[in-house]
Scaffold this active site. Structure first.
Site, PDB file in Angstrom:
ATOM      1  N   GLU A  75       0.843  -1.198   0.000  1.00  0.00           N
ATOM      2  CA  GLU A  75       0.000   0.000   0.000  1.00  0.00           C
ATOM      3  C   GLU A  75       0.884   1.255   0.000  1.00  0.00           C
ATOM      4  OE1 GLU A  75      -2.238   2.343   3.485  1.00  0.00           O
ATOM      5  OE2 GLU A  75      -2.602   0.183   3.500  1.00  0.00           O
ATOM      6  N   HIS A  76       2.012   1.187   0.734  1.00  0.00           N
ATOM      7  CA  HIS A  76       2.944   2.320   0.759  1.00  0.00           C
ATOM      8  C   HIS A  76       3.667   2.483  -0.574  1.00  0.00           C
ATOM      9  CE1 HIS A  76       3.290   4.025   4.856  1.00  0.00           C
ATOM     10  NE2 HIS A  76       2.527   2.995   5.098  1.00  0.00           N
ATOM     11  N   GLU A 152       5.659   4.922  11.086  1.00  0.00           N
ATOM     12  CA  GLU A 152       4.219   4.703  11.220  1.00  0.00           C
ATOM     13  C   GLU A 152       3.920   3.698  12.339  1.00  0.00           C
ATOM     14  OE1 GLU A 152       0.761   3.912   8.053  1.00  0.00           O
ATOM     15  OE2 GLU A 152       2.417   5.116   7.313  1.00  0.00           O
TER      16      GLU A 152
END
Length: 458
Positions: A75-76, A152
């Site tokens: 996703e990153h 994160e």
């Protein structure tokens, strides 16, 4: 100067459209399946904007110990450039449309979606197809993202609700893939892991192109054919990944830290799967328990009994009943944040609320719970993005979008007897899973919490 506002001239209580009419008047969701198995679903609401996205049946549940976190890492990587557009060009394309590109990964689903003006739908679908099908996965970029993911992870550790609910999954589904965190450790994913993850899971029959807003279904199907018909539907050596069942284990995990100001505690039993018929009575049951926060007005006049007790006895800062459902299991629970001296009382009254659902829930409780549930289901769909998300998840879970009118009818069919029976099936005399973070010395021993899951009745 004399003027009568139009609103004053409407008689109070006489809405032009009733609630039932508004449900039936909701635009239908159209569904088309392409030759390769990819499904295209849309709801045309006539807005000037639209949200379009790709929902994929893949998430941390499909990962192993070795590659846990691959989906989140992907996703990153998705927005770090494609084979056709390097990162700056991709960002420029999105910015020039005034669009918003986003993604999320959960335990069973991955979504990439874009909110944009309705006229820019073709460009949005083209960019989404690139992001999903031809992500560049550059080695240097992967190493740089590791640092971002690490930051994160640190950030999430500061969000104690997420930490607590992750620990709850880790203990409730211990030793199974549902116990994995979505984020995974940052050092896990190598380039090869990411390539393997895409080739194993990004298959057309597990994808839904979903859109809501000012979209034309035929146009969307045409765009899907031109951009997604090349997505493979075959698995290497026909090795279709079959999900192993995830067993639930009644257990507890305590992360005691007396330096934290408040205790965060989640207690849950095994719930119903997403497609189970028991899901609606359980949703009604949860809405009877409701939620509470110190900022709520209403005090001791709140409708939820547990919320009234929380105010009168100063039991907690907040609580919420939750139900996380997966394709073959779920977690039905209560999460609360309390002062370290109130943990035992709050746990007692939470379990007492559960026992009341199994034994003495009344007609008026159920009527109130149904109304609250209907309001929250309608209230959640307040824009093209939540509607698009709803369509994508429904088609993956149920193979179709369940319209609001059908939810409404299924909620209306729930009786107090059904709530008692279904709650007894899932809650009564069942082993709970408990996760606790913070100053949790006062949390009762596990055997005491287990023995509060039934009543001695004569």
């Amino acid at each position: 100067m004399v003027f009568i506002p139009v609103l004053l001239s409407l008689r109070r209580g006489h809405a032009s459209v009733s609630y039932a009419q508004s449900l039936l008047g909701a635009p239908e969701t159209r569904l088309t399946t392409l030759d390769n198995g990819l499904r295209v679903a849309s709801e045309e609401t006539g807005h000037a904007t639209c949200t379009v996205g790709l929902w994929i049946g893949a998430g941390s549940r499909y990962e192993s110990e070795k590659n846990n976190g691959a989906g989140f890492f992907l996703e990153h990587m998705a927005f770090k450039g494609t084979k056709k557009h390097p990162q700056t060009a991709l960002e420029q394309q999105v910015e020039s449309m005034g669009a918003h590109l986003s993604a999320y990964t959960s335990r069973e689903h991955t979504a990439y979606y874009m909110k944009t003006l309705a006229k820019d739908l073709p460009k949005a679908v083209e960019l989404l197809s690139e992001v999903v099908q031809s992500c560049s996965l550059n080695e240097a970029e992967i190493e740089q993202q590791r640092g971002v993911v690490l930051r994160e992870l640190e950030e999430v550790e500061g969000n104690l609700q997420e930490v607590c609910l992750d620990l709850l999954h880790a203990t409730a589904f211990q030793g199974t893939p549902l116990g994995h965190s979505v984020l995974g450790p940052s050092n896990n994913a190598s380039r090869q892991d990411l390539v393997d993850y895409i080739s194993s899971h990004y298959k057309a029959p597990r994808m839904v192109l979903s859109a809501a807003g000012g979209v034309n279904h035929e146009e969307l199907v045409g765009l899907a054919r031109s951009h997604f018909s090349g997505v493979s539907f075959e698995y290497d050596g026909d090795a279709v990944p079959v999900l192993s069942p995830c067993r639930f284990t009644g257990s507890e995990i305590r992360m005691r830290d007396d330096a934290l100001p408040l205790a965060h505690i989640a207690v849950a039993v095994e719930g119903a799967s997403a497609a189970s018929p028991d899901i609606v009575p359980l949703m009604v049951a949860n809405s009877i328990i409701g939620s509470y926060d110190l900022t709520y007005g209403g005090g001791k006049h709140l409708s939820s009994r547990l919320a009234r007790l929380a105010v009168e006895e100063n039991l907690c800062h907040s609580f919420q009943a939750f139900h996380s459902s997966y394709c073959d299991t779920g977690l039905l629970g209560i999460y609360f944040v309390a002062d370290k001296h109130q943990i035992e009382d709050m746990m007692h009254w939470s379990q007492n609320a559960w026992m009341n659902l199994c034994t003495t829930v009344t007609e008026s409780d159920v009527a109130r719970g149904k109304n609250a549930l209907k309001a929250s289901l309608v209230g959640q769909l307040n824009g093209t993005t939540p509607i698009c998300d709803d369509i994508g998840r429904h088609v993956l879970n149920y193979g179709r979008r369940i319209p609001l009118a059908e939810w409404d009818a299924r909620i209306d069919a729930v009786t107090p007897r059904m709530v008692r029976d279904v709650c007894s099936k899932y809650l009564y005399d069942k082993c709970p899973a408990v996760a606790a973070v913070g100053p949790v010395e006062q949390l009762p021993d596990y055997n005491r919490m287990r023995s509060a899951m039934y009543w001695l009745r004569f």
